[in-house]
Design a protein around this motif. Structure first.
Motif, PDB file in Angstrom:
ATOM      1  N   ARG A   1       8.915   0.149   1.492  1.00  0.00           N
ATOM      2  CA  ARG A   1       9.679  -1.512   0.868  1.00  0.00           C
ATOM      3  C   ARG A   1       8.681  -1.470   0.258  1.00  0.00           C
ATOM      4  O   ARG A   1       8.635  -1.590  -0.770  1.00  0.00           O
ATOM      5  N   GLU A   2       7.262  -1.897   1.181  1.00  0.00           N
ATOM      6  CA  GLU A   2       6.892  -2.256   0.016  1.00  0.00           C
ATOM      7  C   GLU A   2       5.738  -2.116  -0.889  1.00  0.00           C
ATOM      8  O   GLU A   2       5.382  -2.674  -1.722  1.00  0.00           O
TER       9      GLU A   2
ATOM     10  N   ARG B   1       7.770   0.036  -2.814  1.00  0.00           N
ATOM     11  CA  ARG B   1       8.579  -0.337  -3.903  1.00  0.00           C
ATOM     12  C   ARG B   1       8.532  -2.009  -4.080  1.00  0.00           C
ATOM     13  O   ARG B   1       8.223  -1.484  -6.101  1.00  0.00           O
ATOM     14  N   GLU B   2       7.925  -2.293  -3.966  1.00  0.00           N
ATOM     15  CA  GLU B   2       7.703  -3.704  -4.563  1.00  0.00           C
ATOM     16  C   GLU B   2       6.872  -3.908  -4.970  1.00  0.00           C
ATOM     17  O   GLU B   2       6.786  -4.643  -6.155  1.00  0.00           O
ATOM     18  N   GLU B   3       5.442  -3.548  -4.308  1.00  0.00           N
ATOM     19  CA  GLU B   3       3.906  -3.727  -4.952  1.00  0.00           C
ATOM     20  C   GLU B   3       4.136  -2.904  -6.576  1.00  0.00           C
ATOM     21  O   GLU B   3       3.271  -3.387  -7.135  1.00  0.00           O
TER      22      GLU B   3
ATOM     23  N   GLY C   1       6.267  -0.303  -7.662  1.00  0.00           N
ATOM     24  CA  GLY C   1       7.443   0.124  -8.273  1.00  0.00           C
ATOM     25  C   GLY C   1       8.082   1.401  -7.727  1.00  0.00           C
ATOM     26  O   GLY C   1       8.325   2.513  -8.851  1.00  0.00           O
TER      27      GLY C   1
ATOM     28  N   GLU D   1       8.594   5.413  -5.513  1.00  0.00           N
ATOM     29  CA  GLU D   1       9.065   5.863  -4.083  1.00  0.00           C
ATOM     30  C   GLU D   1       7.946   7.007  -3.284  1.00  0.00           C
ATOM     31  O   GLU D   1       7.632   7.314  -4.300  1.00  0.00           O
TER      32      GLU D   1
ATOM     33  N   LEU E   1       2.809  -4.566  -9.483  1.00  0.00           N
ATOM     34  CA  LEU E   1       3.628  -5.398  -9.733  1.00  0.00           C
ATOM     35  C   LEU E   1       3.527  -7.211  -9.061  1.00  0.00           C
ATOM     36  O   LEU E   1       4.071  -8.002  -9.237  1.00  0.00           O
ATOM     37  N   ASP E   2       3.009  -6.858  -7.931  1.00  0.00           N
ATOM     38  CA  ASP E   2       2.458  -8.295  -7.046  1.00  0.00           C
ATOM     39  C   ASP E   2       0.478  -7.913  -7.257  1.00  0.00           C
ATOM     40  O   ASP E   2       0.133  -8.996  -5.986  1.00  0.00           O
TER      41      ASP E   2
END
Ligand code: CDP
Length: 125
Positions: free
Chosen positions: A46-47, A49-51, A53, A55, A89-90
């Motif tokens: 999850r992290e 994917r969020e940070e 983009g 898999e 992204l983050d």
């Protein structure tokens, strides 16, 4: 807390933190906090994917556990990119480093102890 060692062609992906102020500008293995009921593997997926983009799959441990001041533990896992190209992204920026560069870059304190183990998998040291 979970963090990912993504190694491609002998280089490790590092991400530059934007916060908090005392960590901004320092580099880390991307990752974060597992939510309640979430396995480390799920949290890492999850992290990332969020940070970033992307898999990822896999998840062998790498390096020792790092005890954090709040009583939690930070663990690094080696994962493989399955799809996507990592994007900041983050984070402020991303960088792929070889073994020599890993020794020279300003890492967050918690991640520094992993350098010798990480280097075993990297080129150029
Ligand atoms: O976004 P989230 O709060 O889940 O995670 P984070 O802000 O990226 O990470 C939370 C904390 O984990 C940071 O303040 C660091 O103390 C620690 N951390 C670390 O030391 N090294 C890493 N590679 C990843 C996280």
């Amino acid at each position: 807390m979970v963090a990912a060692a993504i190694i491609v062609d002998g280089r490790l992906l590092l991400a530059q933190r934007t916060r908090p102020p005392e960590l901004a500008g320092l580099w880390e293995l991307p990752g974060g906090k597992a939510e309640a009921g979430e396995s480390p593997e799920d949290a890492l997926r999850r992290e990332l994917r969020e940070e970033l983009g992307v898999e990822v799959s896999g998840g062998d441990r790498i390096g020792d556990d790092v005890p954090l001041p709040d009583g939690r533990v930070l663990r690094a896992y080696r994962v493989e990119l399955v799809s996507g190209t990592p994007a900041a992204l983050d984070h402020a920026e991303l960088r792929w480093v070889d073994g020599r560069e890993l020794g020279e870059i300003d890492l967050v304190g918690n991640d520094r102890g992993w350098v010798p183990d990480l280097r075993l998998h990297l080129n150029g040291w």
